[in-house]
Design a protein around this motif. Structure first.
Motif, PDB file in Angstrom:
ATOM      1  N   SER A  74      27.364  50.033  34.643  1.00 14.69           N
ATOM      2  CA  SER A  74      26.070  50.590  35.013  1.00 14.69           C
ATOM      3  C   SER A  74      26.065  50.932  36.497  1.00 14.69           C
ATOM      4  O   SER A  74      26.820  50.368  37.283  1.00 14.69           O
ATOM      5  CB  SER A  74      24.957  49.598  34.677  1.00 14.69           C
ATOM      6  N   GLU A  75      25.195  51.848  36.896  1.00 15.00           N
ATOM      7  CA  GLU A  75      25.161  52.316  38.282  1.00 15.00           C
ATOM      8  C   GLU A  75      24.757  51.215  39.248  1.00 15.00           C
ATOM      9  O   GLU A  75      25.206  51.168  40.380  1.00 15.00           O
ATOM     10  CB  GLU A  75      24.209  53.500  38.405  1.00 15.00           C
ATOM     11  N   GLY A  76      23.866  50.302  38.832  1.00 12.47           N
ATOM     12  CA  GLY A  76      23.396  49.256  39.723  1.00 12.47           C
ATOM     13  C   GLY A  76      24.365  48.103  39.858  1.00 12.47           C
ATOM     14  O   GLY A  76      24.184  47.213  40.676  1.00 12.47           O
ATOM     15  N   ASP A  77      25.427  48.099  39.088  1.00 12.47           N
ATOM     16  CA  ASP A  77      26.379  46.990  39.089  1.00 12.47           C
ATOM     17  C   ASP A  77      27.456  47.255  40.130  1.00 12.47           C
ATOM     18  O   ASP A  77      28.199  48.211  40.026  1.00 12.47           O
ATOM     19  CB  ASP A  77      26.985  46.858  37.693  1.00 12.47           C
ATOM     20  N   ASN A  83      35.992  46.333  41.319  1.00 11.44           N
ATOM     21  CA  ASN A  83      37.126  46.420  40.402  1.00 11.44           C
ATOM     22  C   ASN A  83      38.040  47.585  40.781  1.00 11.44           C
ATOM     23  O   ASN A  83      39.255  47.467  40.722  1.00 11.44           O
ATOM     24  CB  ASN A  83      36.645  46.572  38.964  1.00 11.44           C
ATOM     25  N   ILE A  84      37.455  48.702  41.163  1.00 12.23           N
ATOM     26  CA  ILE A  84      38.260  49.857  41.559  1.00 12.23           C
ATOM     27  C   ILE A  84      39.023  49.540  42.838  1.00 12.23           C
ATOM     28  O   ILE A  84      40.210  49.838  42.960  1.00 12.23           O
ATOM     29  CB  ILE A  84      37.371  51.101  41.738  1.00 12.23           C
ATOM     30  N   GLU A  89      44.046  48.275  45.582  1.00 10.71           N
ATOM     31  CA  GLU A  89      44.802  47.371  46.451  1.00 10.71           C
ATOM     32  C   GLU A  89      46.047  46.844  45.745  1.00 10.71           C
ATOM     33  O   GLU A  89      47.134  46.786  46.321  1.00 10.71           O
ATOM     34  CB  GLU A  89      43.906  46.202  46.868  1.00 10.71           C
ATOM     35  N   GLN A  90      45.893  46.495  44.472  1.00  7.89           N
ATOM     36  CA  GLN A  90      47.043  46.010  43.708  1.00  7.89           C
ATOM     37  C   GLN A  90      48.084  47.117  43.547  1.00  7.89           C
ATOM     38  O   GLN A  90      49.280  46.871  43.656  1.00  7.89           O
ATOM     39  CB  GLN A  90      46.582  45.513  42.342  1.00  7.89           C
ATOM     40  N   GLU A  91      47.629  48.352  43.328  1.00  5.26           N
ATOM     41  CA  GLU A  91      48.551  49.480  43.199  1.00  5.26           C
ATOM     42  C   GLU A  91      49.320  49.706  44.489  1.00  5.26           C
ATOM     43  O   GLU A  91      50.526  49.951  44.483  1.00  5.26           O
ATOM     44  CB  GLU A  91      47.768  50.742  42.813  1.00  5.26           C
TER      45      GLU A  91
END
Length: 105
Positions: A74-77, A83-84, A89-91
């Motif tokens: 959702s937009e407010g989350d 997560n992105i 960062e992991q990539e």
């Protein structure tokens, strides 16, 4: 060790070709060019069929049904943004490091 396996596979393929080639040449005396043209046409037809009608179901789709895309946040989350960022960062860590590190949960 992986390169040694590739070299041994190539050596085995060459040995098999040298073992079979005299018999193939003897059987196709005078007809080899025709047979090569027929097999090239068969493989070209198979390639055209695959390009026109494929790709067919993958193993994952045929076993578990169609793979659905991940659910949208959702937009407010603000977890979606984190997560992105974590994934990026992991990539970056993975691309800058030559060693293997499994994904972290």
């Amino acid at each position: 060790m992986e390169k040694a396996g590739l070299w041994l596979s190539m050596l085995a393929a060459v040995a098999m070709a040298l073992f079979i080639l005299p018999g193939v040449v003897a059987m196709n005396q005078g007809r080899m060019l025709r047979n090569i043209a027929i097999w090239l046409a068969v493989f070209a037809l198979l390639g055209w069929i695959y390009k026109a009608f494929g790709p067919f179901d993958t193993a994952a789709e045929s076993r578990h049904g169609a793979i659905s895309p991940p659910a949208q946040e959702s937009e407010g989350d603000d977890r979606a943004g984190r997560n992105i960022e974590d994934a990026l960062e992991q990539e970056l860590r993975y691309n800058n490091d030559d060693s293997f590190s499994p994904p972290q949960e």
